[in-house]
Design a protein around this motif. Structure first.
Motif, PDB file in Angstrom:
ATOM      1  N   THR A   1      -2.077   2.462   4.842  1.00 19.98           N
ATOM      2  CA  THR A   1      -0.685   2.624   4.418  1.00 19.98           C
ATOM      3  C   THR A   1      -0.052   1.244   4.214  1.00 19.98           C
ATOM      4  O   THR A   1      -0.585   0.225   4.664  1.00 19.98           O
ATOM      5  N   VAL A   2       1.135   1.240   3.556  1.00 18.25           N
ATOM      6  CA  VAL A   2       1.892  -0.004   3.338  1.00 18.25           C
ATOM      7  C   VAL A   2       3.320   0.233   3.851  1.00 18.25           C
ATOM      8  O   VAL A   2       3.987   1.190   3.429  1.00 18.25           O
ATOM      9  N   ASN A   3       3.800  -0.632   4.771  1.00 15.26           N
ATOM     10  CA  ASN A   3       5.160  -0.459   5.302  1.00 15.26           C
ATOM     11  C   ASN A   3       6.192  -1.108   4.381  1.00 15.26           C
ATOM     12  O   ASN A   3       5.847  -1.667   3.322  1.00 15.26           O
ATOM     13  N   GLU A   4       7.514  -1.075   4.787  1.00 14.57           N
ATOM     14  CA  GLU A   4       8.602  -1.576   3.940  1.00 14.57           C
ATOM     15  C   GLU A   4       8.501  -3.070   3.663  1.00 14.57           C
ATOM     16  O   GLU A   4       9.058  -3.569   2.691  1.00 14.57           O
ATOM     17  N   GLN A   5       7.803  -3.802   4.528  1.00 21.51           N
ATOM     18  CA  GLN A   5       7.639  -5.237   4.333  1.00 21.51           C
ATOM     19  C   GLN A   5       6.437  -5.569   3.445  1.00 21.51           C
ATOM     20  O   GLN A   5       6.168  -6.746   3.184  1.00 21.51           O
ATOM     21  N   GLY A   6       5.714  -4.549   2.998  1.00 19.28           N
ATOM     22  CA  GLY A   6       4.562  -4.776   2.141  1.00 19.28           C
ATOM     23  C   GLY A   6       3.278  -5.050   2.917  1.00 19.28           C
ATOM     24  O   GLY A   6       2.287  -5.511   2.322  1.00 19.28           O
ATOM     25  N   GLN A   7       3.270  -4.785   4.219  1.00 21.27           N
ATOM     26  CA  GLN A   7       2.068  -5.023   5.020  1.00 21.27           C
ATOM     27  C   GLN A   7       1.119  -3.818   4.923  1.00 21.27           C
ATOM     28  O   GLN A   7       1.539  -2.669   5.097  1.00 21.27           O
ATOM     29  N   LEU A   8      -0.179  -4.095   4.651  1.00 22.18           N
ATOM     30  CA  LEU A   8      -1.210  -3.063   4.615  1.00 22.18           C
ATOM     31  C   LEU A   8      -1.694  -2.831   6.032  1.00 22.18           C
ATOM     32  O   LEU A   8      -2.098  -3.782   6.729  1.00 22.18           O
ATOM     33  N   ILE A   9      -1.704  -1.574   6.477  1.00 24.02           N
ATOM     34  CA  ILE A   9      -1.974  -1.257   7.877  1.00 24.02           C
ATOM     35  C   ILE A   9      -3.082  -0.194   7.960  1.00 24.02           C
ATOM     36  O   ILE A   9      -3.081   0.782   7.205  1.00 24.02           O
ATOM     37  N   VAL A  10      -4.017  -0.420   8.918  1.00 22.77           N
ATOM     38  CA  VAL A  10      -5.101   0.530   9.168  1.00 22.77           C
ATOM     39  C   VAL A  10      -4.536   1.748   9.910  1.00 22.77           C
ATOM     40  O   VAL A  10      -3.889   1.603  10.946  1.00 22.77           O
ATOM     41  N   THR A  11      -4.807   2.947   9.349  1.00 23.80           N
ATOM     42  CA  THR A  11      -4.337   4.176  10.017  1.00 23.80           C
ATOM     43  C   THR A  11      -5.482   5.150  10.305  1.00 23.80           C
ATOM     44  O   THR A  11      -5.259   6.253  10.812  1.00 23.80           O
ATOM     45  N   GLY A  12      -6.766   4.758  10.000  1.00 24.51           N
ATOM     46  CA  GLY A  12      -7.926   5.615  10.290  1.00 24.51           C
ATOM     47  C   GLY A  12      -9.179   4.789  10.529  1.00 24.51           C
ATOM     48  O   GLY A  12      -9.136   3.544  10.517  1.00 24.51           O
ATOM     49  N   GLU A  13     -10.347   5.467  10.754  1.00 26.29           N
ATOM     50  CA  GLU A  13     -11.589   4.764  11.095  1.00 26.29           C
ATOM     51  C   GLU A  13     -12.191   4.148   9.839  1.00 26.29           C
ATOM     52  O   GLU A  13     -12.320   4.810   8.799  1.00 26.29           O
ATOM     53  N   LEU A  14     -12.619   2.895   9.968  1.00 28.24           N
ATOM     54  CA  LEU A  14     -13.261   2.181   8.865  1.00 28.24           C
ATOM     55  C   LEU A  14     -14.767   2.104   9.157  1.00 28.24           C
ATOM     56  O   LEU A  14     -15.178   1.644  10.231  1.00 28.24           O
TER      57      LEU A  14
END
Length: 907
Positions: A831-844
């Protein structure tokens, strides 16, 4: 406000010290019943006198302008008279006339000045003062007055206090028998004054009349005309020739009565016997009401009975409960131990007068609706004030009594300044109670001068309004003075221009609307060209220009409105517009308007300038007469002007279809009056009042009352962009003596009271409006952007909520509509938050997915959505650093039998 030059008045006043002929004098004055009025002039010389160059002028009701005048012609024989009679007088009086002229339309309180080639040779009355001329039993009303035979030269100081008994004998009303002759050549002769009887010496402690009995408990003494002997203690001494020529006495302690309505003090008009404060004196004289003030006059004797006594000042306070309350303290030593505000300093330089009040006093219609509410404000004002008088009868005293050590261009006394204690003798004259201080009051600069306000931090445009008080430049080449209004000479004009240029330069406005500038077109030598040239010489950092309306003059008035601007900040757009249609064909000055564009932001806006009809009544009649509601005369035509002006602006007269409009100018209407409310009803709101949240702002002071005649009214769209609005108080609070004029000032004061600073450059304060331009972006300019082809890396098995990195994106309108969301497609574990940061939300898992391809869009608060861009995230495989080959071999050997079994089972 303006100076009308019906005659070269400055020359007349300047001639007070000029050589004057003593040949022709005013020798008889008749103010009789109905229109029986006449003046006799007498040739003192032993030779025939040419009357060429002689002018007799009438100044009515204390005005500085000539009401009527007559130029004399021909010759006058030695020791002969010429008689001027009112054209409407009786046949008996007309029979004695050499000339009939309305210059004789006086009423006992007017001033006559006789000049020769502009120099004063004689005068009757006091210039610029209105009062019935009385003194020593002689009155200029309803009497015939003849010049005393001993008077052979004229009274050339027309500004000096006038007591007719000094040089004139009086006769009953309608006595005409001496008219046409003078110096014993005919007419009734006054009865000779008999030799006075020897006076019996006064005896201290003998029977006397108490001061409280003299004063009584009413507005006038019950003993007027009575010869009395009184005793008291001298509480204040003003016996000097340049003072009141008398002293105040207070009752002895044992003589004070229990009646709170009777004063225990009285003024003694006598200077022949010197007395000092603290002297116990006995006085013999006659009780008089001198212009409604109780005093002891015709004093025959004063003796000092004792010395060194003390008089305690009686405490009084403001506001009063009733306007008549001070009558009970008339003539007494009083003190006000309270903070008082300077409400009026108009008479400071000329008369040594300062009006004090409990607070700043406002015009009723500045803070209340016209009618009962406004009139109630003024009723309260009258209870809150008192006049401070320096006790001097000398005009233009140098130095002035206040502020210590004297008024100067740098040492000012502004309205709004304060004083904490005032002590002195309470007197009554010219219709006002006043205190003559016995202790020098100590003023505090509570309302100190302020530099021009800095441009508001949010603003990028400034618009101002400035009434330049009759800026007339003669012929524009150093000649042509005096003009119809404004400076009397080139020297005065140079002083005037320097102050105006200082003020406008300090304001640093991009557009300035001007009022009261000479209406002489836009040519090389016009007033507007002179002012702009002077501004450019003084302010090299800017390039001032004026809007040229391409006419010889705007409307028909001697003054007009104008627009100047900084060409390095804004440029003209559209067509400069004027209208002279009703109600601007007379009275209300013709409106002007021009549109401008900011060179920095491309903001487009329209500035208009107004100068509505003044409040002075003149020929006002019908609905334009003073209705008594506080709005003065011509209110109807001003209101019509406001409505018509708004309609004209709504028609977009400059041809620019933009809603941002601001109208500045001298509306000659206070904040709560009909014209200002009419503008508001049309959608043009009072900017200063809107931002302040009240109507306590002011740009003008009249008769000790503050109020705003100068306004900026704006359309709703422009008002929303105003970030600051104020009146810069450089004029209304300052004494008029600090202006550019040289009349009524000593030679030293012409220098000490003047500086080239902005202070008292005019009589109106400039209004200053700061505006923040609206940045209008296209949809493309407002939409966020995400940089294309962005690639990120992340290790497999990274923890949930790990930040992979930050998208590179831009938001051109972040202050107004910031990015609030990133829309992501292509993966459910990123996902991408309001600041534009890409964040892990599941298993890679590298084995499962080694590369994640996303589509990302940015969305702002105005629902603008960016183009979709591809973002790649590479998953990095993680493994152990040990050699695992041996382990794999043993594992394969162990599993071999199982594989055989497995094969068997499947057969």
């Amino acid at each position: 406000m303006f100076k009308t030059k019906i005659t070269p008045l400055a020359l007349i006043i300047a001639s007070l010290s000029a050589p004057a002929s003593a040949d022709l004098i005013i020798s008889e004055y008749i103010e009789g019943s109905s229109n029986n009025k006449a003046i006799e002039l007498y040739n003192n010389a032993d030779t025939e006198l040419s009357l060429e160059g002689y002018t007799l002028s009438l100044y009515s009701n204390g005005k500085s302008e000539v009401g009527n005048s007559v130029d004399l012609t021909g010759t006058l024989a030695a020791n002969s008279t010429i008689v001027i009679v009112n054209p409407s007088s009786s046949d008996e009086l007309k029979a004695k006339a050499d000339l009939e002229n309305s210059v004789t339309g006086f009423n006992g309180d007017d001033t006559l000045i006789l000049t020769k080639n502009g120099n004063i040779v004689d005068s009757f009355g006091q210039y610029e003062v209105q009062e019935t001329w009385e003194g020593g039993g002689v009155s200029a009303k309803n009497q015939t007055l003849r010049r005393k035979d001993a008077i052979t030269s004229g009274r050339t100081d027309a500004t000096a206090t006038f007591d007719p008994s000094v040089e004139w004998d009086s006769f009953e009303i309608d006595v005409f028998d001496g008219l046409g002759s003078h110096a014993g050549n005919g007419g009734t002769t006054p009865e000779p004054i008999p030799e006075p009887e020897p006076l019996e010496p006064l005896v201290c402690g003998a029977e006397k009349t108490l001061i409280n009995a003299i004063q009584g408990d009413g507005s006038a003494s019950p003993l007027v005309g009575t010869l009395v002997e009184l005793e008291g203690v001298v509480s204040s001494d003003f016996q000097g020739d340049d003072q009141l020529k008398g002293f105040f006495v207070s009752s002895l302690a044992a003589d004070i009565d229990a009646n709170p309505l009777t004063s225990e003090g009285v003024f003694v008009y006598f200077a022949d016997t010197d007395v000092n404060v603290g002297d116990h004196v006995r006085v013999q004289g006659t009780v008089e009401e001198y212009f409604d003030a109780t005093q002891i006059g015709s004093v025959s004797q004063v003796v000092v009975c004792n010395t060194g006594l003390a008089v305690a000042a009686t405490k009084i306070t403001l506001p009063l409960a009733d306007a008549t309350d001070l009558e009970a303290f008339e003539g007494m030593l009083v003190t006000l131990e309270q903070s008082l505000v300077v409400a009026n300093n108009f008479g400071l330089g000329r008369y040594g007068e300062v009006e004090l009040a409990t607070e700043r006093l406002y015009q009723g219609t500045q803070i209340a609706l016209p009618g009962d509410a406004a009139n109630a404000v003024e009723t309260e004002n009258l209870l809150k004030k008192i006049l401070l008088d320096d006790g001097s009868t000398v005009q233009n005293l140098d130095p002035t009594a206040y502020p210590a050590p004297g008024l100067s261009a740098e040492n000012t006394l502004r309205t709004g300044d304060t004083v904490n204690t005032v002590t002195g003798a309470l007197a009554y004259s010219f219709g006002l109670y006043r205190i003559h201080p016995t202790l020098a009051p100590q003023f505090i600069a509570t309302n100190a001068r302020e530099d021009a306000p800095e441009l508001n931090a949010e603003a990028d445009l400034r618009v101002a309004s400035f009434n330049v008080l009759n800026y007339f430049n003669g012929d524009g080449q150093g000649e042509g003075f005096p003009t119809a209004r404004g400076a009397d000479s080139e020297a005065e004009f140079i002083r005037q221009e320097a102050k105006i240029v200082s003020a406008i330069s300090a304001i640093q406005a991009d557009v300035v609307g001007l009022m009261e500038i000479e209406n002489d077109g836009f040519g090389e030598f016009s007033a507007i060209a002179s002012l702009v040239n002077a501004l450019n010489e003084a302010d090299s950092a800017n390039q001032y220009a004026f809007v040229d309306f391409n006419v010889d003059q705007i409307g028909t008035d001697a003054i007009t409105t104008a627009l100047i601007y900084r060409a390095n900040k804004v440029e003209e757009v559209g067509t400069a517009a004027i209208t002279t249609e009703a109600p601007f064909d007379f009275s209300n000055r013709a409106p002007i308007a021009q549109s401008f564009k900011s060179l920095e932001t491309d903001e487009v806006f329209t500035v208009a300038v107004s100068h509505l009809k003044s409040k002075s009544c003149g020929s006002a009649s019908g609905n334009n007469a003073d209705s008594g509601d506080g709005q003065g005369c011509w209110n109807e035509i001003r209101t019509q002007g406001a409505n018509a002006f708004a309609n004209w602006l709504d028609s977009k007269p400059t041809g620019v279809d933009d809603e941002d409009t601001i109208l500045v100018g001298d509306m000659n209407a206070y904040a709560m009056e009909d014209p200002i409310r009419a503008f508001a009803d049309k959608g043009y709101k009072n900017v200063v009042a809107e931002l302040d949240g009240n109507t306590l702002g002011y740009s003008y002071s009249f008769s000790g009352r503050a109020g705003s005649l100068d306004h900026a009214v704006a359309s709703a769209s422009l008002l929303s962009k105003v970030v600051s609005a104020k009146d810069w108080h450089i004029n209304a609070d300052e004494p008029i003596s600090l202006d550019y004029n040289v009349e009524f000032k000593s030679e030293g004061q012409q220098s000490s009271l003047y500086s080239e600073s902005a202070y008292r450059a005019s009589d109106h304060d400039p209004v200053i409006i700061d505006i923040k331009s609206e940045v209008i972006l296209t949809p493309e300019e407002q939409t966020p952007r995400i940089a294309a082809d962005q690639v990120f890396s992340i290790d497999e098995n990274s923890a949930i909520d790990t930040i992979i990195g930050t998208l590179e994106f831009s938001d051109p309108n972040a202050d107004v509509s910031p990015v609030v969301e990133f829309i992501v497609s292509g993966s459910e574990i990123i996902t991408v938050n309001e600041q534009g940061q890409l964040i892990v939300t599941g298993e890679l898992d590298f084995d499962v997915e080694s590369t994640i391809a996303l589509s990302v869009q940015a969305k702002d608060s105005a629902d603008n959505v960016s183009d979709s861009v591809a973002v790649t995230i590479n998953i990095t495989e993680t493994s152990s650093d040990d050699d695992d080959s041996g382990s794999l071999l043993w594992l394969s050997l162990l599993l071999a039998p199982l594989s055989i079994v497995r094969r068997f089972k499947t057969k």
